[in-house]
Design an enzyme around this catalytic site. Structure first.
Site, PDB file in Angstrom:
ATOM      1  N   LYS A 140      -4.239   5.119   8.540  1.00  0.00           N
ATOM      2  CA  LYS A 140      -5.196   4.040   8.257  1.00  0.00           C
ATOM      3  C   LYS A 140      -5.871   3.592   9.557  1.00  0.00           C
ATOM      4  O   LYS A 140      -7.068   3.510   9.654  1.00  0.00           O
ATOM      5  CB  LYS A 140      -4.462   2.874   7.581  1.00  0.00           C
ATOM      6  CG  LYS A 140      -5.359   1.704   7.288  1.00  0.00           C
ATOM      7  CD  LYS A 140      -4.642   0.606   6.524  1.00  0.00           C
ATOM      8  CE  LYS A 140      -5.523  -0.627   6.443  1.00  0.00           C
ATOM      9  NZ  LYS A 140      -4.902  -1.732   5.715  1.00  0.00           N
ATOM     10  N   GLU A 171       3.159   7.970  16.434  1.00  0.00           N
ATOM     11  CA  GLU A 171       3.817   9.147  15.872  1.00  0.00           C
ATOM     12  C   GLU A 171       2.790  10.143  15.339  1.00  0.00           C
ATOM     13  O   GLU A 171       2.854  11.345  15.615  1.00  0.00           O
ATOM     14  CB  GLU A 171       4.739   8.740  14.705  1.00  0.00           C
ATOM     15  CG  GLU A 171       5.969   7.963  15.101  1.00  0.00           C
ATOM     16  CD  GLU A 171       5.753   6.452  15.113  1.00  0.00           C
ATOM     17  OE1 GLU A 171       4.593   5.998  15.302  1.00  0.00           O
ATOM     18  OE2 GLU A 171       6.744   5.727  14.965  1.00  0.00           O
ATOM     19  N   GLY A 178      -1.366   0.060   3.744  1.00  0.00           N
ATOM     20  CA  GLY A 178      -0.768   1.393   3.909  1.00  0.00           C
ATOM     21  C   GLY A 178       0.176   1.758   2.779  1.00  0.00           C
ATOM     22  O   GLY A 178       0.125   2.854   2.215  1.00  0.00           O
ATOM     23  N   ARG A 179       1.053   0.835   2.408  1.00  0.00           N
ATOM     24  CA  ARG A 179       2.067   1.142   1.386  1.00  0.00           C
ATOM     25  C   ARG A 179       1.499   1.091  -0.034  1.00  0.00           C
ATOM     26  O   ARG A 179       2.216   1.333  -0.995  1.00  0.00           O
ATOM     27  CB  ARG A 179       3.265   0.209   1.540  1.00  0.00           C
ATOM     28  CG  ARG A 179       2.919  -1.266   1.563  1.00  0.00           C
ATOM     29  CD  ARG A 179       4.097  -2.093   2.059  1.00  0.00           C
ATOM     30  NE  ARG A 179       3.755  -3.502   2.263  1.00  0.00           N
ATOM     31  CZ  ARG A 179       3.219  -4.002   3.370  1.00  0.00           C
ATOM     32  NH1 ARG A 179       2.950  -3.210   4.382  1.00  0.00           N
ATOM     33  NH2 ARG A 179       2.962  -5.293   3.481  1.00  0.00           N
ATOM     34  N   HIS A 199      28.714  10.384  -7.799  1.00  0.00           N
ATOM     35  CA  HIS A 199      29.824  11.034  -7.091  1.00  0.00           C
ATOM     36  C   HIS A 199      29.847  10.639  -5.624  1.00  0.00           C
ATOM     37  O   HIS A 199      30.494  11.305  -4.812  1.00  0.00           O
ATOM     38  CB  HIS A 199      29.710  12.558  -7.255  1.00  0.00           C
ATOM     39  CG  HIS A 199      29.788  12.962  -8.692  1.00  0.00           C
ATOM     40  ND1 HIS A 199      30.991  13.186  -9.345  1.00  0.00           N
ATOM     41  CD2 HIS A 199      28.819  13.102  -9.629  1.00  0.00           C
ATOM     42  CE1 HIS A 199      30.743  13.484 -10.605  1.00  0.00           C
ATOM     43  NE2 HIS A 199      29.439  13.435 -10.811  1.00  0.00           N
ATOM     44  N   LYS A 248       7.451  -1.493  18.383  1.00  0.00           N
ATOM     45  CA  LYS A 248       6.392  -0.579  18.852  1.00  0.00           C
ATOM     46  C   LYS A 248       6.031  -0.893  20.298  1.00  0.00           C
ATOM     47  O   LYS A 248       5.876   0.002  21.124  1.00  0.00           O
ATOM     48  CB  LYS A 248       5.121  -0.744  18.004  1.00  0.00           C
ATOM     49  CG  LYS A 248       5.178  -0.175  16.620  1.00  0.00           C
ATOM     50  CD  LYS A 248       3.780  -0.284  15.991  1.00  0.00           C
ATOM     51  CE  LYS A 248       3.799   0.007  14.521  1.00  0.00           C
ATOM     52  NZ  LYS A 248       2.511  -0.234  13.861  1.00  0.00           N
TER      53      LYS A 248
HETATM   54  O1  F6P Z   1       4.108   0.266  11.358  1.00  0.00           O
HETATM   55  C1  F6P Z   1       4.059   0.069   9.991  1.00  0.00           C
HETATM   56  C2  F6P Z   1       2.827   0.685   9.418  1.00  0.00           C
HETATM   57  O2  F6P Z   1       1.719  -0.022   9.818  1.00  0.00           O
HETATM   58  C3  F6P Z   1       2.880   0.798   7.909  1.00  0.00           C
HETATM   59  O3  F6P Z   1       2.544  -0.368   7.285  1.00  0.00           O
HETATM   60  C4  F6P Z   1       1.947   1.920   7.662  1.00  0.00           C
HETATM   61  O4  F6P Z   1       2.076   2.451   6.371  1.00  0.00           O
HETATM   62  C5  F6P Z   1       2.365   2.869   8.747  1.00  0.00           C
HETATM   63  O5  F6P Z   1       2.680   2.035   9.852  1.00  0.00           O
HETATM   64  C6  F6P Z   1       1.344   3.894   9.161  1.00  0.00           C
HETATM   65  O6  F6P Z   1       0.166   3.309   9.627  1.00  0.00           O
HETATM   66  P1  F6P Z   1      -1.158   4.145   9.772  1.00  0.00           P
HETATM   67  O7  F6P Z   1      -1.545   4.661   8.433  1.00  0.00           O
HETATM   68  O8  F6P Z   1      -2.171   3.196  10.332  1.00  0.00           O
HETATM   69  O9  F6P Z   1      -0.893   5.286  10.721  1.00  0.00           O
END
Ligand code: F6P
Length: 551
Positions: A208, A214, A268-269, A385, A513
């Site tokens: 987003k 990452e 995002g979620r 289990h 972060k």
């Molecule tokens: O750090 C949390 C977050 O902002 C989430 O809410 C989001 O889904 C994820 O990181 C990834 O963010 P982006 O889509 O901006 O890379």
């Protein structure tokens, strides 16, 4: 919307009073007293069936919970969300994931933006693109059709498309193998790159913000790996982006013509319905992706228009509030009796815990009651289990959501009856338990001595009275999955309104972060770190000594 602490509202107090009066209620007795309990406490919506009769509640409880929801302003807030008001108050944003799955003719404008036209323009682009890739018209740099798709993203840019691809794997295109890389841990990317052919692999970089460490590092590694074989000119055929940040996508080197945009009013979620779902659309095809959106829209319509008392997401949310705030349950286990839903609990963890894992109200004051429970779980029957022991006989009461499809998408005889039998048996066992007398009677039939029986009775007794919901669908189709996810999204919304938290921000992920950026530079620096506590300094020093060559 209450500006009062929730515990000071009239409806919350009425529920507290009701819970103390009814605290000794036993589900077994409630079922034996009322043979119509199942039909009274179940409902159907958008192709899903919810049985909530195995919760420790009655009609009065539900009426008081509906009163609470009304006092918290659920109806006004619900309409505010659907209409695009800026209910994400700390980020001054609208919350419009529902617009992503609304039909083309359902007009919606916010400010200058024609939301529905923009949404459908991107869907049209996805449609054309997915068709070309699936038909083999979109070629890699050696002229061959794409065989492997790697979704690079994390959090909402990973969990949604990954879960949907897995859940709908029976619809997957036979030529396309889907891969998901999220972790900054290079083992994740390395494992994928060691199996994918560069000339037939398509990378979708999903972020987003397009600033997530990452994702950018993984995308850079994928790009460098690709350039060992292909050229800069070939990149356009192998890298596409999904983002709200066009400038950052350009800076990264992806042609904006190969970018699928979305908007800041998509959290995002809550984004799997947008171009973030591109990997899923590629895998299952655009028609099935449209069915997925339509299933969610059907749940939206139900949530928006049904009365609170017969509204599936409202009931699921309020039952969760009842269990959390009045029965003291601090976690919720998700038991998906469908192997294809194995990634659903992880998806719900982000949805519910990132949304409602908050400790201050929308106005900023501290909340005086508990908010989001811990969400966790796995597939049935595997969980039986492993950790079900604790659910049956542990000291905590952990409610469970059972989820199952009545029809399988395989043809292996015998399996589905065994699966459903276990699902229904577990919810019955959690509800009924097994009394000491029942244990005694069973043991007496085996002919063991009375002393041996009495020794065993406490170990073999089950307290029961463990609450559960059961959600059934006919089969795990794209539409049913869409409705299921939307059900939990709206459940999360309902709880956020009752707890008076902003369900659409996530400030809690920021601190780690920032600290990681500092520590990363210290790990590669010459000097020893000194600015942390002795534990953090010590861990950094130990890592520097051991792995200096790899940084
Ligand atoms: O750090 C949390 C977050 O902002 C989430 O809410 C989001 O889904 C994820 O990181 C990834 O963010 P982006 O889509 O901006 O890379």
């Amino acid at each position: 919307m209450p500006s009062l602490a929730l515990s000071d509202t009239a409806s919350f107090r009425a529920l507290q009073h009701h819970s103390t009066q009814t605290k000794d209620r036993q589900l077994r007795r409630l079922f034996s007293q009322d043979p119509t309990r199942f039909s009274s406490f179940s409902l159907e919506a958008a192709g899903l069936f919810l049985d909530y009769s195995k919760n420790i509640l009655d009609h009065t409880t539900l009426q008081l919970l509906a009163d609470l929801a009304r006092e918290c302003g659920i109806e006004t807030q619900r309409e505010a969300m659907f209409c695009g008001e800026k209910i994400n108050s700390t980020e001054q944003r609208a919350v419009l994931h529902t617009a992503l799955r609304a039909p083309r003719n359902q007009a919606l404008h916010i400010g200058e933006q024609n939301v529905s036209a923009d949404v459908h323009a991107v869907l049209d682009h996805m449609n054309a693109f997915t068709k070309r890739v699936r038909d083999g018209e979109w070629k890699g740099y050696t002229g061959k059709a794409i065989t492997d798709i790697v979704n690079i993203g994390i959090g909402g840019s990973d969990l949604g498309p990954k879960m949907v691809c897995h859940a709908l794997r029976s619809y997957a295109h036979p030529r396309l193998t889907m891969h998901f890389v999220s972790n900054v841990d290079g083992h994740d990317m390395d494992a994928v790159l060691s199996t994918t052919p560069p000339d037939t692999t398509l990378f979708i970089v999903v972020s987003k913000t397009f600033t997530t460490l990452e994702t950018l590092l993984n995308a850079q590694s994928a790009r460098a790996w690709f350039l060992q074989q292909g050229t800069e000119d070939d990149l356009a055929q192998h890298f596409v982006a999904v983002s709200t940040n066009t400038e950052a996508v350009k800076t990264f080197g992806i042609d904006p013509a190969n970018m699928f945009p979305f908007w800041d009013w998509v959290g995002g979620r809550y984004s799997v319905w947008s171009a973030v779902g591109l990997a899923a659309a590629l895998s299952i095809g655009f028609e099935h992706f449209s069915d997925f959106l339509a299933g969610a829209h059907a749940m939206d319509e139900h949530f928006r228009h049904a009365s609170l008392e017969s509204n599936m997401p409202v009931l699921l949310g309020l039952i969760g509030v009842w269990n959390r705030n009045f029965l003291g349950c601090s976690s919720l286990s998700i038991a998906a009796y469908h192997q294809d839903l194995s990634k659903f609990p992880a998806y719900l963890q982000q949805l519910e815990m990132e949304s409602n894992g908050k400790r201050v109200m929308r106005e900023g004051a501290a909340i005086d009651i508990e908010t989001c429970p811990v969400i966790w779980g796995d597939c049935g029957t595997n969980g039986q289990h492993a950790y079900f022991q604790l659910l049956h006989q542990g000291t905590d009461i952990i409610p469970i959501d059972f989820i199952a499809a009545l029809k399988p998408s395989h043809h292996l005889p015998g399996h589905h009856a065994a699966l459903l039998a276990n699902c229904f048996a577990q919810s019955e066992a959690f509800m009924r338990g097994k009394t000491a007398d029942e244990v005694r009677a069973d043991l007496q039939k085996t002919g063991v001595s009375n002393d041996a029986i009495e020794n065993m009775v406490p170990h073999k007794t089950f307290p029961g009275n463990r609450p559960s919901n059961t959600i059934l669908m006919d089969s795990l189709t794209p539409a049913a999955l869409g409705a299921l996810i939307a059900l939990y999204e709206h459940k999360t919304f309902v709880q956020g309104i009752v707890w008076n938290v902003n369900s659409f921000d996530q400030w809690g992920v920021e601190l780690g972060k920032v600290l990681a950026r500092t520590i990363q530079s210290e790990l590669i620096a010459e000097s020893r770190p000194e600015n942390h506590d002795s534990s953090t300094n010590g861990l950094i020093a130990r890592a520097k000594a051991a792995t200096v060559l790899h940084f």
